[in-house]
Design a protein around this motif. Sequence first.
Motif, PDB file in Angstrom:
ATOM      1  N   MET A   1      -1.363   9.291  -9.679  1.00 44.72           N
ATOM      2  CA  MET A   1      -1.331   8.992  -8.250  1.00 44.72           C
ATOM      3  C   MET A   1       0.020   8.386  -7.853  1.00 44.72           C
ATOM      4  N   LYS A   2       0.575   7.540  -8.714  1.00 43.55           N
ATOM      5  CA  LYS A   2       1.899   6.978  -8.428  1.00 43.55           C
ATOM      6  C   LYS A   2       2.954   8.079  -8.386  1.00 43.55           C
TER       7      LYS A   2
ATOM      8  N   THR B   1       0.850  -1.195   0.000  1.00 43.76           N
ATOM      9  CA  THR B   1       0.000   0.000   0.000  1.00 43.76           C
ATOM     10  C   THR B   1       0.880   1.237   0.000  1.00 43.76           C
ATOM     11  N   ALA B   2       0.249   2.378  -0.210  1.00 51.91           N
ATOM     12  CA  ALA B   2       0.999   3.640  -0.184  1.00 51.91           C
ATOM     13  C   ALA B   2       1.640   3.850   1.181  1.00 51.91           C
TER      14      ALA B   2
ATOM     15  N   ALA C   1      -4.560   5.799   1.101  1.00 47.57           N
ATOM     16  CA  ALA C   1      -3.302   5.432   1.740  1.00 47.57           C
ATOM     17  C   ALA C   1      -3.163   3.935   1.937  1.00 47.57           C
ATOM     18  N   ASP C   2      -4.271   3.227   2.122  1.00 53.85           N
ATOM     19  CA  ASP C   2      -4.215   1.794   2.398  1.00 53.85           C
ATOM     20  C   ASP C   2      -4.616   0.948   1.205  1.00 53.85           C
ATOM     21  N   SER C   3      -4.591   1.570   0.015  1.00 58.10           N
ATOM     22  CA  SER C   3      -4.854   0.825  -1.216  1.00 58.10           C
ATOM     23  C   SER C   3      -3.528   0.371  -1.821  1.00 58.10           C
TER      24      SER C   3
ATOM     25  N   THR D   1      -3.128  -0.492  -7.902  1.00 61.99           N
ATOM     26  CA  THR D   1      -4.456   0.000  -8.276  1.00 61.99           C
ATOM     27  C   THR D   1      -4.441   1.497  -8.568  1.00 61.99           C
ATOM     28  N   TYR D   2      -3.292   2.131  -8.422  1.00 58.17           N
ATOM     29  CA  TYR D   2      -3.193   3.588  -8.622  1.00 58.17           C
ATOM     30  C   TYR D   2      -3.094   3.926 -10.105  1.00 58.17           C
TER      31      TYR D   2
END
Length: 290
Positions: free
Chosen positions: A249-250, A202-203, A238-240, A244-245
């Motif tokens: 977002m990355k 996750t992030a 934050a917890d993904s 999946t970004y």
Amino acid sequence: VLIAVWFLLAETAPRSPPRAKNVVRDYLDGFRVVLRERRFVGLMIAATCASSAFNVFFAGGPILLIRVMGVAAELFGWFTLAWAGNFVIGSLVSSRLQGRVRSLLLIPVGQGILTVGALAMMATALLGWVTPLALVVPLVLMGWGNGLNMPNAMANALISVPANRVGAASALLGFVQMVAAALLTLLIGYVPQDVALYPDLTARENLRLHAFVYDVPSAERTQRIKAALEMVELTDRADSLVQTYSGGMKRRLEIARGIRDQAAAGVPYDHMAVFLHAPQLYVPHLEEAL
């Protein structure tokens, strides 16, 4: 000046017999002839490398000096003078040596000084000495080297081709220098889409791992990670998993991952920058974010 030259200076080239009307073919034939001259090609490469150094500085210098190092914008001209002024000095030295030293010998000397300056600049960056002084000293060397190299390389390049092909040689020499400058300017501003994140984490886990690697005190990690995620507006994801970004977002997560406290290095908060492994992006008022 152009108008005065046009009307006041007489033509010095001897009249040549009428040429074929196929101008394009004539131009291409001229380029073909000059490119067969090995000395011309070598000197063109030397002049292009020297002039490209100018363009690299003018493309990246303002960002590095003003945004990353915090140099006042009105002082940036002095850094430009360190380069351009010493280029003039090198050219003057070159002109004084004409008649005593073969101009062809001054080209490798200038190229050597230019290379030493470039290597010194690379060394200071690799050692982490990212300061205005660490940039100015190599610039002085590179200016001198350019002053010895560039004028002699260009002059000798033009006299190395047949007299009736000097125009084609001059056009090709200028064109190659401009193309090289454009490509290097694009290269400096290139931001690759490849990311250095762990897609199966996750992030928050990526940031926690990065904080551990860079010895961020464990008591501060949670708060810093929270502040970094808020700064790039990724708190809700934050917890993904990073896989999946989206691409944007990355990129934001990489910026968040790169935020490091520079207070220990004495960098003022209002001049603080975002760091991944080197200065990349200027972010004012980072004190409030952290």
